[in-house]
Motif scaffolding. Structure first.
Motif, PDB file in Angstrom:
ATOM      1  N   MET A  97       0.847  -1.184   0.000  1.00 27.06           N
ATOM      2  CA  MET A  97       0.000   0.000   0.000  1.00 27.06           C
ATOM      3  C   MET A  97       0.888   1.242   0.000  1.00 27.06           C
ATOM      4  N   GLU A  98       0.396   2.337  -0.563  1.00 27.60           N
ATOM      5  CA  GLU A  98       1.168   3.578  -0.650  1.00 27.60           C
ATOM      6  C   GLU A  98       1.721   3.992   0.707  1.00 27.60           C
ATOM      7  N   THR A 125       3.240  -0.200  -5.821  1.00 28.56           N
ATOM      8  CA  THR A 125       2.264   0.240  -4.826  1.00 28.56           C
ATOM      9  C   THR A 125       0.868   0.291  -5.432  1.00 28.56           C
ATOM     10  N   PRO A 127      -3.778  -0.046  -4.169  1.00 25.62           N
ATOM     11  CA  PRO A 127      -4.782  -0.388  -3.158  1.00 25.62           C
ATOM     12  C   PRO A 127      -4.745  -1.880  -2.824  1.00 25.62           C
ATOM     13  N   THR A 128      -5.233  -2.217  -1.663  1.00 29.86           N
ATOM     14  CA  THR A 128      -5.227  -3.605  -1.192  1.00 29.86           C
ATOM     15  C   THR A 128      -5.824  -4.571  -2.205  1.00 29.86           C
ATOM     16  N   PHE A 189      -7.909   7.323  -1.612  1.00 32.67           N
ATOM     17  CA  PHE A 189      -7.314   6.599  -2.724  1.00 32.67           C
ATOM     18  C   PHE A 189      -8.441   6.006  -3.566  1.00 32.67           C
ATOM     19  N   CYS A 193      -9.198   0.450  -1.967  1.00 30.74           N
ATOM     20  CA  CYS A 193      -8.373   0.795  -0.807  1.00 30.74           C
ATOM     21  C   CYS A 193      -9.101   0.384   0.470  1.00 30.74           C
ATOM     22  N   TYR A 195      -8.404   1.227   3.550  1.00 31.10           N
ATOM     23  CA  TYR A 195      -8.589   2.358   4.468  1.00 31.10           C
ATOM     24  C   TYR A 195      -9.789   3.197   4.034  1.00 31.10           C
ATOM     25  N   ARG A 196      -9.977   3.357   2.738  1.00 29.10           N
ATOM     26  CA  ARG A 196     -11.147   4.094   2.231  1.00 29.10           C
ATOM     27  C   ARG A 196     -12.427   3.399   2.676  1.00 29.10           C
ATOM     28  N   GLU A 215     -10.797  11.401  -5.420  1.00 32.72           N
ATOM     29  CA  GLU A 215      -9.810  10.322  -5.445  1.00 32.72           C
ATOM     30  C   GLU A 215      -8.438  10.857  -5.841  1.00 32.72           C
TER      31      GLU A 215
END
Length: 286
Positions: A97-98, A125, A127-128, A189, A193, A195-196, A215
């Motif tokens: 991930m970034e 890098t 998103p998951t 992101f 993602c 986290y998003r 985004e």
């Protein structure tokens, strides 16, 4: 169908271009084109659709790509096993991930490179969700993604425990609930993602609508826009700590079910032996 042809096919599929695949494989373009044509003729199907200079993989090509990845990985594992190789070497394709790449990997990669100079590191890098698919499709050897991971084809080990915090500009009032930022733009992101998803779930659980979403492709852009007052974001506290942004960005603590997340290292469970991957996994726990 030999392994060399499969390597060429896989490179073309991943690059979307014979020219780029030739550069990657250190081959002349005419050789790559000829081998690809021979493979298509031997199978009796078109593996790509030609669109100008770009090659778009066909449905048959997609099916072959999955087998090609598995066959090439198995061939590498078999060769290493027969030779009894223990020293990590070759190319190790790492996904992250970034934010993980920025906050956790620089020192780890430098130390790994120093200890294992025969391993060529390649870092990607994203998103998951994209990273998981890249590992499943053998485009990456391993990846650092946000838990939970529910793919039976993947093995995993926990490596980091992150605290996610809500970020606002420094002058923003304290934030305790989604209502406190209900009218602010979410800076996130792209889709996929993890986290998003957590940030969106935090709003959904409180039955608070999201005003607007923007985004971004990099975390630096998100941080810059947060500091400028454009909106709010969710990121690991470690990213902020390392960059000393307390004067321009405020961190707001969230409930543990939203804030606490583990970063896990994943790889294909059917690739049992890969010295470089195993050494890298060990270095993360050292």
């Amino acid at each position: 169908m030999d392994l060399s042809a499969l390597r060429i096919f896989k490179a073309v599929a991943e690059e979307g271009s014979v020219t780029q695949a030739a550069l990657r494989l250190h081959r002349v373009q005419s050789n790559v084109s000829a081998r690809l044509t021979q493979l298509e003729e031997s199978l009796g199907v078109a593996l790509f659709h030609r669109a100008g200079r770009r090659l778009l993989i066909s449905a048959e090509g997609e099916r072959l790509l999955d087998y090609a990845g598995r066959l090439l990985a198995l061939a590498g594992e078999a060769e290493a096993s027969v030779r009894g190789e223990q020293t990590p070497s070759g190319v190790l394709r790492i996904g992250a991930m970034e934010t993980t790449a920025a906050a956790r990997l620089p020192r780890l990669l430098a130390a790994f490179h120093r200890d294992h100079p025969q391993v060529e590191l390649q870092l990607e890098t994203g998103p998951t969700d994209e990273l998981l698919q890249a590992v499943l499709q053998h485009r990456l050897d391993l990846a650092l993604v946000a838990a939970p991971v529910g793919h039976a084809e993947l093995a995993q080990q926990e490596v980091f425990d992150e605290e996610l915090v809500l970020l606002t500009d420094a002058g923003h009032a304290p934030v305790a609930t989604p209502q406190d930022v209900a009218k602010r733009t979410l800076l996130v992101f792209r889709a996929g993602c993890a986290y998003r998803r957590r940030l969106e779930a935090w709003f959904a659980e409180a039955d608070v609508g999201i005003a607007r979403v923007c985004e971004f492709g990099t975390f630096e852009a998100i941080l810059g826009c947060v500091a400028a007052g454009m909106g709010v974001a969710l990121m690991p506290r470690e990213v902020l700590r390392q960059r000393g942004l307390a004067d321009s960005i405020a961190c707001h603590t969230l409930p543990a079910r939203t804030a606490r997340v583990k970063t896990v290292l994943v790889w294909r469970a059917d690739v049992l032996r890969q010295p470089a991957r195993q050494a890298f996994a060990a270095s993360l726990l050292a």
